[in-house]
Write a protein that holds these residues in place. Structure first.
Motif, PDB file in Angstrom:
ATOM      1  N   LEU A  62      18.866  21.223  26.557  1.00  0.00           N
ATOM      2  CA  LEU A  62      19.001  21.581  27.977  1.00  0.00           C
ATOM      3  C   LEU A  62      17.962  20.846  28.815  1.00  0.00           C
ATOM      4  CD1 LEU A  62      19.767  25.400  27.717  1.00  0.00           C
ATOM      5  CD2 LEU A  62      21.373  23.561  28.274  1.00  0.00           C
ATOM      6  N   ASN A  63      16.756  20.697  28.267  1.00  0.00           N
ATOM      7  CA  ASN A  63      15.716  19.960  28.980  1.00  0.00           C
ATOM      8  C   ASN A  63      16.084  18.480  29.105  1.00  0.00           C
ATOM      9  OD1 ASN A  63      12.967  18.208  28.507  1.00  0.00           O
ATOM     10  ND2 ASN A  63      12.733  19.862  29.994  1.00  0.00           N
ATOM     11  N   ALA A  64      16.654  17.902  28.053  1.00  0.00           N
ATOM     12  CA  ALA A  64      17.085  16.505  28.102  1.00  0.00           C
ATOM     13  C   ALA A  64      18.151  16.326  29.185  1.00  0.00           C
ATOM     14  CB  ALA A  64      17.619  16.071  26.744  1.00  0.00           C
ATOM     15  N   PHE A  65      19.052  17.297  29.286  1.00  0.00           N
ATOM     16  CA  PHE A  65      20.076  17.244  30.326  1.00  0.00           C
ATOM     17  C   PHE A  65      19.432  17.307  31.702  1.00  0.00           C
ATOM     18  CE2 PHE A  65      22.954  19.102  33.370  1.00  0.00           C
ATOM     19  CZ  PHE A  65      24.122  18.407  33.158  1.00  0.00           C
ATOM     20  N   ASP A  66      18.534  18.269  31.900  1.00  0.00           N
ATOM     21  CA  ASP A  66      17.899  18.444  33.206  1.00  0.00           C
ATOM     22  C   ASP A  66      17.110  17.207  33.635  1.00  0.00           C
ATOM     23  OD1 ASP A  66      18.966  21.007  33.334  1.00  0.00           O
ATOM     24  OD2 ASP A  66      17.110  21.979  32.670  1.00  0.00           O
ATOM     25  N   CYS A  67      16.447  16.568  32.694  1.00  0.00           N
ATOM     26  CA  CYS A  67      15.643  15.372  33.006  1.00  0.00           C
ATOM     27  C   CYS A  67      16.506  14.165  33.376  1.00  0.00           C
ATOM     28  CB  CYS A  67      14.758  15.014  31.816  1.00  0.00           C
ATOM     29  SG  CYS A  67      13.414  16.182  31.523  1.00  0.00           S
ATOM     30  N   ASN A  68      17.775  14.193  32.999  1.00  0.00           N
ATOM     31  CA  ASN A  68      18.654  13.043  33.205  1.00  0.00           C
ATOM     32  C   ASN A  68      19.928  13.405  33.962  1.00  0.00           C
ATOM     33  OD1 ASN A  68      17.416  10.718  31.536  1.00  0.00           O
ATOM     34  ND2 ASN A  68      17.244  12.526  30.226  1.00  0.00           N
ATOM     35  N   ARG A  69      19.880  14.480  34.728  1.00  0.00           N
ATOM     36  CA  ARG A  69      21.081  14.997  35.402  1.00  0.00           C
ATOM     37  C   ARG A  69      21.796  13.937  36.249  1.00  0.00           C
ATOM     38  NH1 ARG A  69      23.260  19.865  36.698  1.00  0.00           N
ATOM     39  NH2 ARG A  69      21.499  20.978  35.829  1.00  0.00           N
ATOM     40  N   ASP A  70      21.086  13.189  37.066  1.00  0.00           N
ATOM     41  CA  ASP A  70      21.739  12.203  37.936  1.00  0.00           C
ATOM     42  C   ASP A  70      22.450  11.121  37.123  1.00  0.00           C
ATOM     43  OD1 ASP A  70      20.986  13.543  40.219  1.00  0.00           O
ATOM     44  OD2 ASP A  70      19.291  12.222  40.659  1.00  0.00           O
ATOM     45  N   LEU A  71      21.803  10.626  36.087  1.00  0.00           N
ATOM     46  CA  LEU A  71      22.407   9.611  35.229  1.00  0.00           C
ATOM     47  C   LEU A  71      23.639  10.164  34.512  1.00  0.00           C
ATOM     48  CD1 LEU A  71      22.185   6.751  34.042  1.00  0.00           C
ATOM     49  CD2 LEU A  71      20.681   7.704  32.294  1.00  0.00           C
ATOM     50  N   ILE A  72      23.550  11.404  34.037  1.00  0.00           N
ATOM     51  CA  ILE A  72      24.665  12.048  33.341  1.00  0.00           C
ATOM     52  C   ILE A  72      25.837  12.263  34.300  1.00  0.00           C
ATOM     53  CG2 ILE A  72      25.396  14.187  32.208  1.00  0.00           C
ATOM     54  CD1 ILE A  72      22.456  14.280  31.047  1.00  0.00           C
ATOM     55  N   CYS A  73      25.557  12.732  35.496  1.00  0.00           N
ATOM     56  CA  CYS A  73      26.631  12.947  36.479  1.00  0.00           C
ATOM     57  C   CYS A  73      27.289  11.633  36.876  1.00  0.00           C
ATOM     58  CB  CYS A  73      26.100  13.690  37.701  1.00  0.00           C
ATOM     59  SG  CYS A  73      25.707  15.428  37.364  1.00  0.00           S
ATOM     60  N   ALA A  75      27.627   8.995  34.934  1.00  0.00           N
ATOM     61  CA  ALA A  75      28.489   8.631  33.804  1.00  0.00           C
ATOM     62  C   ALA A  75      29.731   9.512  33.769  1.00  0.00           C
ATOM     63  CB  ALA A  75      27.713   8.746  32.492  1.00  0.00           C
ATOM     64  N   ALA A  76      29.564  10.794  34.064  1.00  0.00           N
ATOM     65  CA  ALA A  76      30.705  11.719  34.088  1.00  0.00           C
ATOM     66  C   ALA A  76      31.702  11.309  35.163  1.00  0.00           C
ATOM     67  CB  ALA A  76      30.220  13.145  34.323  1.00  0.00           C
ATOM     68  N   ALA A  77      31.204  10.903  36.313  1.00  0.00           N
ATOM     69  CA  ALA A  77      32.085  10.475  37.407  1.00  0.00           C
ATOM     70  C   ALA A  77      32.886   9.242  37.005  1.00  0.00           C
ATOM     71  CB  ALA A  77      31.270  10.199  38.666  1.00  0.00           C
ATOM     72  N   LYS A  78      32.281   8.363  36.219  1.00  0.00           N
ATOM     73  CA  LYS A  78      32.986   7.147  35.791  1.00  0.00           C
ATOM     74  C   LYS A  78      34.135   7.451  34.846  1.00  0.00           C
ATOM     75  CE  LYS A  78      29.168   3.971  36.381  1.00  0.00           C
ATOM     76  NZ  LYS A  78      28.126   3.187  35.720  1.00  0.00           N
ATOM     77  N   ILE A  79      34.002   8.475  34.002  1.00  0.00           N
ATOM     78  CA  ILE A  79      35.083   8.766  33.059  1.00  0.00           C
ATOM     79  C   ILE A  79      36.084   9.776  33.609  1.00  0.00           C
ATOM     80  CG2 ILE A  79      33.624   8.230  31.084  1.00  0.00           C
ATOM     81  CD1 ILE A  79      33.668  11.283  30.450  1.00  0.00           C
ATOM     82  N   TYR A  80      35.789  10.344  34.762  1.00  0.00           N
ATOM     83  CA  TYR A  80      36.682  11.346  35.347  1.00  0.00           C
ATOM     84  C   TYR A  80      37.934  10.697  35.929  1.00  0.00           C
ATOM     85  CZ  TYR A  80      38.555  14.810  38.538  1.00  0.00           C
ATOM     86  OH  TYR A  80      39.396  15.674  39.206  1.00  0.00           O
ATOM     87  N   SER A  81      39.061  11.312  35.633  1.00  0.00           N
ATOM     88  CA  SER A  81      40.309  10.943  36.302  1.00  0.00           C
ATOM     89  C   SER A  81      41.031  12.239  36.638  1.00  0.00           C
ATOM     90  CB  SER A  81      41.174  10.028  35.444  1.00  0.00           C
ATOM     91  OG  SER A  81      41.492  10.634  34.227  1.00  0.00           O
ATOM     92  N   ARG A  82      41.374  12.387  37.875  1.00  0.00           N
ATOM     93  CA  ARG A  82      41.909  13.633  38.421  1.00  0.00           C
ATOM     94  C   ARG A  82      43.122  14.145  37.638  1.00  0.00           C
ATOM     95  NH1 ARG A  82      43.157  14.291  44.715  1.00  0.00           N
ATOM     96  NH2 ARG A  82      42.042  16.240  44.784  1.00  0.00           N
ATOM     97  N   GLY A  83      42.994  15.399  37.187  1.00  0.00           N
ATOM     98  CA  GLY A  83      44.112  16.103  36.603  1.00  0.00           C
ATOM     99  C   GLY A  83      44.608  15.630  35.259  1.00  0.00           C
ATOM    100  N   SER A  84      43.953  14.679  34.639  1.00  0.00           N
ATOM    101  CA  SER A  84      44.508  14.162  33.400  1.00  0.00           C
ATOM    102  C   SER A  84      44.065  14.930  32.160  1.00  0.00           C
ATOM    103  CB  SER A  84      44.165  12.682  33.233  1.00  0.00           C
ATOM    104  OG  SER A  84      42.785  12.521  33.075  1.00  0.00           O
ATOM    105  N   ARG A  85      42.949  15.623  32.226  1.00  0.00           N
ATOM    106  CA  ARG A  85      42.442  16.332  31.050  1.00  0.00           C
ATOM    107  C   ARG A  85      41.800  17.645  31.464  1.00  0.00           C
ATOM    108  NH1 ARG A  85      38.612  11.963  28.447  1.00  0.00           N
ATOM    109  NH2 ARG A  85      39.170  10.555  30.096  1.00  0.00           N
TER     110      ARG A  85
END
Length: 95
Positions: A62-73, A75-85
């Motif tokens: 959880l700490n690793a996530f919190d320290c890198n939240r912007d980078l993770i978000c 990356a998440a935005a790049k793999i997101y495609s509306r309504g497909s999964r």
């Protein structure tokens, strides 16, 4: 809050909630595209890549996530495609 425009789709990560899922061995977090909520999971390997000194336990991941939240978000935005999964998985190769 992190926002990313992908084509004509805007995914936002306004909710800072996240939880550790022991079964999936990943941190779960959520993004929103208008009224659509998308679940994202970032696995332990990806978190260890982002924060190599993270401990191998729930607080460490959880700490690793919190320290890198912007980078993770981002990356998440790049793999997101509306309504497909129903959910999206981030792995070490995404970073």
């Amino acid at each position: 809050m992190y926002r990313q425009l992908i084509g004509s789709t805007m995914i936002e990560f306004p909710n800072h909630s996240r939880s550790y899922d022991r079964t999936r061995r990943a941190v779960r977090f959520w993004g929103h595209d208008s009224a659509i909520e998308a679940s994202f999971f970032i696995n332990e390997g990806a978190l260890k890549r982002l924060k190599p000194d993270a401990s191998y336990d729930e607080p460490g991941f959880l700490n690793a996530f919190d320290c890198n939240r912007d980078l993770i978000c981002a990356a998440a935005a790049k793999i997101y495609s509306r309504g497909s999964r129903g959910s999206y998985d981030l792995v070490a190769a995404n970073f």
